[in-house]
Design an enzyme around this catalytic site. Sequence first.
Site, PDB file in Angstrom:
ATOM      1  CB  SER A 185      33.313 -28.421 -40.431  1.00 15.59           C
ATOM      2  OG  SER A 185      34.506 -28.767 -41.105  1.00 15.59           O
TER       3      SER A 185
ATOM      4  CE1 TYR B  87      34.300 -23.109 -41.870  1.00 18.91           C
ATOM      5  CE2 TYR B  87      35.892 -24.895 -41.647  1.00 18.91           C
ATOM      6  CZ  TYR B  87      34.634 -24.440 -42.024  1.00 18.91           C
ATOM      7  OH  TYR B  87      33.718 -25.319 -42.558  1.00 18.91           O
TER       8      TYR B  87
END
Length: 243
Positions: free
Chosen positions: A146, A159
């Site tokens: 990501s 995350y």
Amino acid sequence: MTISPISLAGKTALVTGASSGLGWATAVALAHHGANIVVTARREERLRQLCAEIESTGTKAVFFAGDAAAEATAQQTIALAVATFGHLDILINNAGAGNYKNLIDTSAEEYDALMNANVRSGFLFSRHAVPHMIEQKQGTILFISSVSGLQGVAGEAVYSASKFAQVGFAQSLDAELRKHGIKVGVICPGGMKTEFAVGHGRTEDYVRSSHMMEPHEVAEAIVFACLQPPNLRIPQMTVRHMG
């Protein structure tokens, strides 16, 4: 000089986290480029539907239902790929989870769940796929990280940590496995219009009204990384929308 188009015909591709979103779109896109498909996720009925959709186009597809963070799932899915198609050429480590919270609102259990889904799963599938790829002296392994694995932001510490870990793991494997003819890369997309993280920091309305990318758009970038000539590899690719 005539340049022949590169095809995935005859290749076997395994996609984790394939029951929805980017995993589903990637499996379909790889099938459209001629690859035989192996998919895995926890939701068996979704996998049946996906394989039926792929096979309706004339491409072969099989599935194994299980938790990607369980070693037995990795072992059995890879064994299924080799038993069915004779080889495994492409591994897309797509399985993952999102949870966007401030540090003091994040429990140890949530930390473990994110690390298992985003880091352990890729380790396990790579660990059990690589011996086959070393033996055949070729293969492609892609990790779906990501933009949060490139730049940390508030409210996403755990995350982001898991996504940074994927980037570092991919970089190390690239250096380790290139001598065996194995290409390793990491794809770092921005937000997508999927069910990912809905209820864990995102709402359906937020996703629907955003400029986020469609999963099939990002899937084409993943396929592009798989279609490079033998002497080319893409160690890292960032994919963002135009909004």
